[in-house]
Design an enzyme around this catalytic site. Structure first.
Site, short mmCIF file in Angstrom:
data_model
loop_
_atom_site.label_atom_id
_atom_site.label_comp_id
_atom_site.label_asym_id
_atom_site.label_seq_id
_atom_site.Cartn_x
_atom_site.Cartn_y
_atom_site.Cartn_z
CG HIS A 67 43.94 33.91 38.46
ND1 HIS A 67 44.09 33.61 39.79
CD2 HIS A 67 44.06 35.25 38.36
CE1 HIS A 67 44.27 34.72 40.48
NE2 HIS A 67 44.27 35.74 39.63
CG HIS A 119 45.04 38.54 35.01
ND1 HIS A 119 43.87 39.13 35.41
CD2 HIS A 119 45.64 38.10 36.15
CE1 HIS A 119 43.76 39.05 36.73
NE2 HIS A 119 44.82 38.44 37.20
P1 5GP Z 1 44.25 38.53 40.85
O1 5GP Z 1 44.31 39.91 41.44
O2 5GP Z 1 44.05 37.47 41.92
O3 5GP Z 1 45.40 38.24 39.94
O4 5GP Z 1 42.99 38.55 39.90
C1 5GP Z 1 41.74 38.05 40.25
C2 5GP Z 1 40.82 38.40 39.11
O5 5GP Z 1 39.63 37.66 39.27
C3 5GP Z 1 40.43 39.89 39.08
O6 5GP Z 1 40.82 40.44 37.83
C4 5GP Z 1 38.92 39.88 39.26
O7 5GP Z 1 38.25 40.83 38.47
C5 5GP Z 1 38.55 38.45 38.86
N1 5GP Z 1 37.39 37.93 39.56
C6 5GP Z 1 37.19 37.92 40.90
N2 5GP Z 1 36.00 37.35 41.20
C7 5GP Z 1 35.46 36.97 40.01
C8 5GP Z 1 34.22 36.33 39.66
O8 5GP Z 1 33.40 35.96 40.49
N3 5GP Z 1 33.99 36.11 38.34
C9 5GP Z 1 34.89 36.50 37.38
N4 5GP Z 1 34.56 36.24 36.13
N5 5GP Z 1 36.04 37.12 37.67
C10 5GP Z 1 36.33 37.35 38.97
#
Ligand code: 5GP
Ligand code: ZN
Length: 139
Positions: A99, A101
């Site tokens: 993903h 951001h």
């Molecule tokens: P990472 O730390 O893996 O780069 O980011 C994961 C992102 O996914 C976080 O910013 C978190 O807020 C988002 N996230 C986690 N679970 C969900 C969810 O169920 N729905 C949405 N819309 N975002 C999520």
């Protein structure tokens, strides 16, 4: 991937606030925004790391990242946009589905990256690391 939260969002078994969708890519609102308007862009096919993801998939993802960033500027009046993408838990990756951001930035948003440079002792230290990276480069 049945145990992947983002695959469940793609399948619609977990709700999300969608921004854009096509056959290959989904963009939706992050549930825990760093700045309000923070979006995530994911491929519909499950890959964990950037390093595992084929070039053609990445090309489709980054094109949507740019569209979302432009829409944050035009639609929200963002003054700037940060793109962030984590690979592996050591790097802060929590969800194991690639993903990107897309974080809209505003002059008064109060967000600050903890970006603290750690200078090399001397030029040879950087050169030695550069040589190791160059030697490991794949086509
Ligand atoms: P990472 O730390 O893996 O780069 O980011 C994961 C992102 O996914 C976080 O910013 C978190 O807020 C988002 N996230 C986690 N679970 C969900 C969810 O169920 N729905 C949405 N819309 N975002 C999520
Ligand atoms: Zn997944």
């Amino acid at each position: 991937m049945t145990d992947c939260i983002f695959c469940k969002i793609i399948a619609g078994t977990i709700p999300s606030t969608k921004l854009y969708e096509d056959d290959d890519v989904l963009a939706f609102m992050d549930i825990g925004p760093l700045v309000h308007g923070h979006a995530l862009v994911i491929p519909k096919a499950h890959y964990n790391l950037l390093m595992d993801t084929p070039d053609d998939v990445l090309a489709k993802v980054i094109a949507v990242v740019r569209r979302i960033a432009r829409a944050q500027q035009a639609g929200l009046g963002a003054d700037g946009v940060n793109i962030h993408q984590a690979n592996g838990s050591t790097a802060g990756q929590v969800v194991g589905h690639l993903h990107v951001h897309v974080v809209p930035r505003f002059a008064d948003d109060g967000h600050h990256w903890n970006w603290t440079p750690r200078p090399y002792a001397d030029a040879s230290e950087a050169a030695a690391l550069a040589e190791r990276i160059r030697a490991a480069l794949l086509p």
